[in-house]
Design an enzyme around this catalytic site. Structure first.
Site, PDB file in Angstrom:
ATOM      1  N   GLN A 260     -14.252   2.280   1.254  1.00 28.45           N
ATOM      2  CA  GLN A 260     -13.660   1.840  -0.022  1.00 28.45           C
ATOM      3  C   GLN A 260     -13.410   3.053  -0.919  1.00 28.45           C
ATOM      4  O   GLN A 260     -14.349   3.762  -1.300  1.00 28.45           O
ATOM      5  CB  GLN A 260     -14.583   0.840  -0.743  1.00 28.45           C
ATOM      6  CG  GLN A 260     -13.943   0.301  -2.024  1.00 28.45           C
ATOM      7  CD  GLN A 260     -14.780  -0.769  -2.717  1.00 28.45           C
ATOM      8  OE1 GLN A 260     -15.942  -0.972  -2.381  1.00 28.45           O
ATOM      9  NE2 GLN A 260     -14.186  -1.436  -3.686  1.00 28.45           N
TER      10      GLN A 260
ATOM     11  N   HIS B 238      -6.894  -5.870   2.312  1.00 24.88           N
ATOM     12  CA  HIS B 238      -5.779  -5.263   3.020  1.00 24.88           C
ATOM     13  C   HIS B 238      -5.178  -6.329   3.938  1.00 24.88           C
ATOM     14  O   HIS B 238      -5.900  -6.952   4.722  1.00 24.88           O
ATOM     15  CB  HIS B 238      -6.256  -4.123   3.925  1.00 24.88           C
ATOM     16  CG  HIS B 238      -6.786  -2.922   3.188  1.00 24.88           C
ATOM     17  ND1 HIS B 238      -6.030  -1.799   2.973  1.00 24.88           N
ATOM     18  CD2 HIS B 238      -7.997  -2.674   2.627  1.00 24.88           C
ATOM     19  CE1 HIS B 238      -6.754  -0.905   2.324  1.00 24.88           C
ATOM     20  NE2 HIS B 238      -7.955  -1.403   2.102  1.00 24.88           N
TER      21      HIS B 238
ATOM     22  N   ASN C 280     -12.735  -3.393   2.592  1.00 27.13           N
ATOM     23  CA  ASN C 280     -13.674  -2.275   2.688  1.00 27.13           C
ATOM     24  C   ASN C 280     -14.593  -2.379   1.484  1.00 27.13           C
ATOM     25  O   ASN C 280     -14.140  -2.319   0.338  1.00 27.13           O
ATOM     26  CB  ASN C 280     -12.923  -0.936   2.675  1.00 27.13           C
ATOM     27  CG  ASN C 280     -12.049  -0.768   3.903  1.00 27.13           C
ATOM     28  OD1 ASN C 280     -12.384  -1.246   4.980  1.00 27.13           O
ATOM     29  ND2 ASN C 280     -10.919  -0.100   3.742  1.00 27.13           N
TER      30      ASN C 280
ATOM     31  N   HIS D 105     -10.124  -5.492  -3.258  1.00 30.37           N
ATOM     32  CA  HIS D 105      -8.795  -5.743  -2.698  1.00 30.37           C
ATOM     33  C   HIS D 105      -8.912  -6.110  -1.230  1.00 30.37           C
ATOM     34  O   HIS D 105      -9.810  -5.652  -0.527  1.00 30.37           O
ATOM     35  CB  HIS D 105      -7.883  -4.518  -2.857  1.00 30.37           C
ATOM     36  CG  HIS D 105      -8.486  -3.244  -2.345  1.00 30.37           C
ATOM     37  ND1 HIS D 105      -9.425  -2.525  -3.061  1.00 30.37           N
ATOM     38  CD2 HIS D 105      -8.298  -2.561  -1.191  1.00 30.37           C
ATOM     39  CE1 HIS D 105      -9.788  -1.464  -2.365  1.00 30.37           C
ATOM     40  NE2 HIS D 105      -9.122  -1.463  -1.215  1.00 30.37           N
TER      41      HIS D 105
ATOM     42  N   ASP E 243       0.857  -1.185   0.000  1.00 27.43           N
ATOM     43  CA  ASP E 243       0.000   0.000   0.000  1.00 27.43           C
ATOM     44  C   ASP E 243       0.894   1.236   0.000  1.00 27.43           C
ATOM     45  O   ASP E 243       1.881   1.300   0.723  1.00 27.43           O
ATOM     46  CB  ASP E 243      -0.907  -0.024   1.241  1.00 27.43           C
ATOM     47  CG  ASP E 243      -2.049   0.960   1.148  1.00 27.43           C
ATOM     48  OD1 ASP E 243      -3.205   0.521   1.130  1.00 27.43           O
ATOM     49  OD2 ASP E 243      -1.791   2.183   1.094  1.00 27.43           O
ATOM     50  N   ILE E 244       0.501   2.220  -0.806  1.00 22.66           N
ATOM     51  CA  ILE E 244       1.321   3.437  -0.945  1.00 22.66           C
ATOM     52  C   ILE E 244       1.328   4.272   0.346  1.00 22.66           C
ATOM     53  O   ILE E 244       2.240   5.060   0.573  1.00 22.66           O
ATOM     54  CB  ILE E 244       0.817   4.280  -2.153  1.00 22.66           C
ATOM     55  CG1 ILE E 244       1.902   5.198  -2.686  1.00 22.66           C
ATOM     56  CG2 ILE E 244      -0.455   5.036  -1.827  1.00 22.66           C
ATOM     57  CD1 ILE E 244       1.576   5.798  -4.045  1.00 22.66           C
TER      58      ILE E 244
HETATM   59  P1  5GP Z   1      -9.658   1.225   0.260  1.00 20.66           P
HETATM   60  O1  5GP Z   1      -9.855   2.457   1.102  1.00 20.66           O
HETATM   61  O2  5GP Z   1     -10.289   1.369  -1.109  1.00 20.66           O
HETATM   62  O3  5GP Z   1     -10.050  -0.033   0.951  1.00 20.66           O
HETATM   63  O4  5GP Z   1      -8.108   1.099   0.080  1.00 20.66           O
HETATM   64  C1  5GP Z   1      -7.395   1.626  -0.995  1.00 20.66           C
HETATM   65  C2  5GP Z   1      -5.935   1.588  -0.618  1.00 20.66           C
HETATM   66  O5  5GP Z   1      -5.175   1.772  -1.798  1.00 20.66           O
HETATM   67  C3  5GP Z   1      -5.528   2.693   0.352  1.00 20.66           C
HETATM   68  O6  5GP Z   1      -5.008   2.112   1.542  1.00 20.66           O
HETATM   69  C4  5GP Z   1      -4.490   3.508  -0.430  1.00 20.66           C
HETATM   70  O7  5GP Z   1      -3.429   3.941   0.378  1.00 20.66           O
HETATM   71  C5  5GP Z   1      -4.050   2.520  -1.489  1.00 20.66           C
HETATM   72  N1  5GP Z   1      -3.656   3.158  -2.751  1.00 20.66           N
HETATM   73  C6  5GP Z   1      -4.327   4.132  -3.412  1.00 20.66           C
HETATM   74  N2  5GP Z   1      -3.698   4.450  -4.546  1.00 20.66           N
HETATM   75  C7  5GP Z   1      -2.594   3.671  -4.602  1.00 20.66           C
HETATM   76  C8  5GP Z   1      -1.525   3.552  -5.544  1.00 20.66           C
HETATM   77  O8  5GP Z   1      -1.467   4.237  -6.565  1.00 20.66           O
HETATM   78  N3  5GP Z   1      -0.565   2.633  -5.281  1.00 20.66           N
HETATM   79  C9  5GP Z   1      -0.591   1.854  -4.150  1.00 20.66           C
HETATM   80  N4  5GP Z   1       0.395   0.997  -3.994  1.00 20.66           N
HETATM   81  N5  5GP Z   1      -1.583   1.939  -3.247  1.00 20.66           N
HETATM   82  C10 5GP Z   1      -2.564   2.841  -3.474  1.00 20.66           C
END
Ligand code: 5GP
Ligand code: ZN
Length: 137
Positions: free
Chosen positions: A92, A100, A85, A98, A29-30
């Site tokens: 999300q 985590h 999420n 995805h 995760d970034i």
């Molecule tokens: P969500 O909130 O949708 O469950 O999680 C999305 C996750 O993707 C977040 O934790 C965010 O930090 C990660 N993320 C968003 N954009 C990028 C990206 O361009 N590269 C990587 N490696 N992670 C990302």
């Protein structure tokens, strides 16, 4: 439709990849919640868990189990959270399903969910409605 995770899968944008299989990709995760926070994704695009077919879901969970165990055993991790999420209200942000994988460390400062209690028959009502829905589908 543009999708940042499809772009990562297709190597259009870079990511720090941990593991690549035939059907799944794992990358860091970034913006990690804890050291080593990674995302496990199906290579095919599914917006959320309701959209993914059973076989792809099985392959995704198999990868999650394999990588989580390898991560835990190679690093001596105490434990980890595996979280999906699903939906904007649930946090999300990226509409490509995805998981985590969040390694947990003693005193890592991450908050757990709170706990409440049910009032009256509110829990029974939910269970009844779920079963009515399933029986009438
Ligand atoms: P969500 O909130 O949708 O469950 O999680 C999305 C996750 O993707 C977040 O934790 C965010 O930090 C990660 N993320 C968003 N954009 C990028 C990206 O361009 N590269 C990587 N490696 N992670 C990302
Ligand atoms: Zn996608």
């Amino acid at each position: 439709m543009s999708c940042i995770f499809c772009d990562i899968i297709n190597k259009i944008i870079p990511a720090e990849i941990v593991y690549e299989g035939k059907n799944t990709l794992v990358f860091f995760d970034i913006a990690p919640s804890t050291l080593g926070h990674m995302l496990i994704v199906p290579k095919n695009h599914f917006a959320n868990i309701e959209e993914i077919d059973q076989e792809s879901l099985g392959l995704l969970m198999t990868t999650a189990k394999k990588i989580a165990a390898a991560f835990k055993n190679s690093q001596g991790l105490a434990g980890y959270n595996l979280i999906i999420n699903n939906g904007k209200v649930a946090g999300q942000l990226v509409n490509h399903l995805h998981l985590h994988l969040i390694p947990r460390y003693e005193d890592d400062g991450l908050e757990a969910w709170g706990h409440g209690e049910y009032q009256g028959d509110s829990s029974k009502k939910i269970a009844d409605e779920i079963n009515n829905y399933l029986n009438n589908k």
